[in-house]
Write an enzyme that holds these catalytic residues in place. Structure first.
Site, short mmCIF file in Angstrom:
data_model
loop_
_atom_site.label_atom_id
_atom_site.label_comp_id
_atom_site.label_asym_id
_atom_site.label_seq_id
_atom_site.Cartn_x
_atom_site.Cartn_y
_atom_site.Cartn_z
N THR A 10 0.84 -1.20 0.00
CA THR A 10 0.00 0.00 0.00
C THR A 10 0.87 1.24 0.00
O THR A 10 2.01 1.20 0.47
CB THR A 10 -0.93 0.02 1.24
OG1 THR A 10 -1.79 1.17 1.16
CG2 THR A 10 -0.17 0.08 2.54
N LYS A 15 -3.73 3.52 6.22
CA LYS A 15 -4.20 2.15 6.02
C LYS A 15 -3.14 1.18 6.56
O LYS A 15 -3.46 0.22 7.27
CB LYS A 15 -4.43 1.92 4.53
CG LYS A 15 -5.05 0.59 4.19
CD LYS A 15 -4.96 0.29 2.71
CE LYS A 15 -6.07 0.84 1.88
NZ LYS A 15 -6.07 0.32 0.49
N ASP A 69 -7.77 -3.61 -0.90
CA ASP A 69 -8.53 -2.60 -1.61
C ASP A 69 -9.88 -2.47 -0.92
O ASP A 69 -10.48 -3.47 -0.52
CB ASP A 69 -8.73 -2.96 -3.09
CG ASP A 69 -9.06 -1.72 -3.92
OD1 ASP A 69 -8.19 -0.82 -4.02
OD2 ASP A 69 -10.18 -1.62 -4.46
N SER A 70 -10.31 -1.24 -0.75
CA SER A 70 -11.51 -1.01 0.05
C SER A 70 -12.28 0.19 -0.49
O SER A 70 -11.80 0.92 -1.35
CB SER A 70 -11.11 -0.77 1.51
OG SER A 70 -10.02 0.11 1.59
N PHE A 150 -8.96 7.99 8.91
CA PHE A 150 -8.64 8.60 7.61
C PHE A 150 -9.87 8.49 6.71
O PHE A 150 -10.91 7.96 7.10
CB PHE A 150 -7.41 7.93 6.96
CG PHE A 150 -7.66 6.50 6.53
CD1 PHE A 150 -7.64 5.47 7.47
CD2 PHE A 150 -7.90 6.17 5.20
CE1 PHE A 150 -7.85 4.15 7.08
CE2 PHE A 150 -8.12 4.86 4.80
CZ PHE A 150 -8.09 3.85 5.75
N GLY A 151 -9.73 9.00 5.50
CA GLY A 151 -10.76 8.83 4.48
C GLY A 151 -12.14 9.29 4.94
O GLY A 151 -12.33 10.41 5.39
N TYR A 152 -13.09 8.37 4.84
CA TYR A 152 -14.50 8.69 5.13
C TYR A 152 -14.86 8.54 6.62
O TYR A 152 -16.02 8.65 6.98
CB TYR A 152 -15.42 7.81 4.27
CG TYR A 152 -15.23 8.05 2.79
CD1 TYR A 152 -15.90 9.08 2.13
CD2 TYR A 152 -14.34 7.28 2.04
CE1 TYR A 152 -15.70 9.33 0.78
CE2 TYR A 152 -14.13 7.52 0.69
CZ TYR A 152 -14.82 8.54 0.07
OH TYR A 152 -14.61 8.79 -1.26
N ASP A 153 -13.86 8.29 7.46
CA ASP A 153 -14.15 8.08 8.89
C ASP A 153 -14.95 9.22 9.53
O ASP A 153 -15.83 8.95 10.36
CB ASP A 153 -12.85 7.85 9.68
CG ASP A 153 -12.30 6.45 9.45
OD1 ASP A 153 -13.05 5.58 8.95
OD2 ASP A 153 -11.13 6.21 9.77
N ARG A 179 -11.73 -3.85 7.74
CA ARG A 179 -10.34 -4.28 7.53
C ARG A 179 -9.97 -5.40 8.51
O ARG A 179 -9.35 -6.37 8.13
CB ARG A 179 -9.44 -3.04 7.72
CG ARG A 179 -8.02 -3.19 7.29
CD ARG A 179 -7.37 -1.85 7.01
NE ARG A 179 -7.95 -1.18 5.86
CZ ARG A 179 -8.74 -0.10 5.92
NH1 ARG A 179 -9.01 0.48 7.05
NH2 ARG A 179 -9.24 0.40 4.80
P1 ITT Z 1 -3.54 1.97 -1.66
O1 ITT Z 1 -4.28 1.70 -2.94
O2 ITT Z 1 -2.15 2.45 -1.85
O3 ITT Z 1 -3.62 0.80 -0.69
P2 ITT Z 1 -5.63 3.97 -1.30
O4 ITT Z 1 -5.87 5.02 -0.28
O5 ITT Z 1 -5.56 4.38 -2.74
O6 ITT Z 1 -4.30 3.17 -0.89
P3 ITT Z 1 -7.87 2.24 -1.98
O7 ITT Z 1 -7.53 2.33 -3.43
O8 ITT Z 1 -8.14 0.90 -1.38
O9 ITT Z 1 -6.72 2.86 -1.06
O10 ITT Z 1 -9.09 3.22 -1.70
C1 ITT Z 1 -9.81 3.12 -0.51
C2 ITT Z 1 -10.79 4.28 -0.45
O11 ITT Z 1 -11.79 4.00 0.53
C3 ITT Z 1 -10.12 5.58 -0.01
O12 ITT Z 1 -10.83 6.69 -0.49
C4 ITT Z 1 -10.23 5.49 1.50
O13 ITT Z 1 -10.19 6.77 2.08
C5 ITT Z 1 -11.60 4.81 1.68
N1 ITT Z 1 -11.57 3.93 2.86
C6 ITT Z 1 -11.25 2.62 2.90
N2 ITT Z 1 -11.23 2.16 4.15
C7 ITT Z 1 -11.54 3.22 4.93
C8 ITT Z 1 -11.66 3.37 6.32
O14 ITT Z 1 -11.39 2.40 7.17
N3 ITT Z 1 -12.00 4.58 6.78
C9 ITT Z 1 -12.25 5.60 5.95
N4 ITT Z 1 -12.12 5.53 4.61
C10 ITT Z 1 -11.77 4.35 4.11
#
Ligand code: ITT
Length: 201
Positions: A10, A15, A69-70, A150-153, A179
């Site tokens: 990653t 993550k 991937d998430s 992070f992200g959508y948390d 996860r």
């Molecule tokens: P890598 O591909 O390098 O692993 P990435 O951030 O690009 O990192 P993804 O392609 O898997 O990761 O995209 C995941 C998306 O979903 C990304 O926008 C994250 O912020 C969101 N996401 C996934 N898990 C999350 C979580 O636990 N909390 C908040 N947002 C999450």
């Protein structure tokens, strides 16, 4: 004592931090590879993207590797943003949170359900791979709250909670997250491969 090291494919340090924390519970020491994971993610499936990431590291270094991937899905928006969660709007996590909240305005009050999905793929140095899946159900908050994770948390409230993941501690989130479930499922299958002892506590 045997040290079980597993490389995590990653580029997302938040993550990685979560995966490392969870993996420790299974006796696995997660490490980030020394080079960026340089893959072109597709739009078809999480599993395919997770496999791409893990395969990249296994091909580069000849080691077992974990790819993840998430994404987040809103059923009332047809599963959007799903596999393009990281990319549907350029910019920061905050920009994407605002963009998703904007789309939610078209929906009724009872249509805020959402689900986080995570696929973990472990590619094996001696060939083949294992897949684990996990999900976390909840709803989209009206406004962002909390700076953890992070992200959508900041805009996701897990079912059974009255606060966003952004307001939960790292430990609380890691106990219930999509996860965690995906890793648990993958490690159950991984145990014993290449002599590792994942999950033996
Ligand atoms: P890598 O591909 O390098 O692993 P990435 O951030 O690009 O990192 P993804 O392609 O898997 O990761 O995209 C995941 C998306 O979903 C990304 O926008 C994250 O912020 C969101 N996401 C996934 N898990 C999350 C979580 O636990 N909390 C908040 N947002 C999450």
């Amino acid at each position: 004592m045997k040290t079980n090291i597993l490389y995590v494919a990653t580029n997302n340090t938040s993550k990685f931090r979560e995966i490392r924390q969870i993996a420790e519970d299974y006796g696995i020491h997660a490490q980030m590879p020394a080079v960026p994971v340089d893959v072109q993610e597709g739009v078809v499936s999480y599993e395919e993207n997770a496999l791409l990431k893990a395969s990249f590291v296994t091909a580069q270094f000849g080691v077992d590797a974990l790819g993840e991937d998430s994404g987040i899905e809103v059923p009332a928006l047809g599963g959007f943003p799903g596999v393009i969660s990281a990319r549907f709007v350029a910019g920061s996590d905050q920009d994407r949170n605002n963009a998703l909240l904007e789309r939610m305005k078209a929906l009724g009050h009872g249509q805020r359900q959402a689900v986080f999905k995570a696929y973990i793929v472990i590619t094996l140095a001696d060939g083949g791979h294992l897949t684990g899946y996990g999900e976390l159900r909840g709803s989209i908050a009206g406004v962002p709250a909390g700076g953890n994770g992070f992200g959508y948390d900041p805009i996701f409230i897990p079912d059974g909670y009255d606060r966003t993941l952004g307001l939960l501690s790292e430990e609380e989130k890691n106990r219930i997250s999509h996860r965690r479930k995906a890793i648990e499922s993958a490690f159950r299958q991984y145990r014993g491969h290449s002599g590792n002892t994942a999950g033996e506590r």
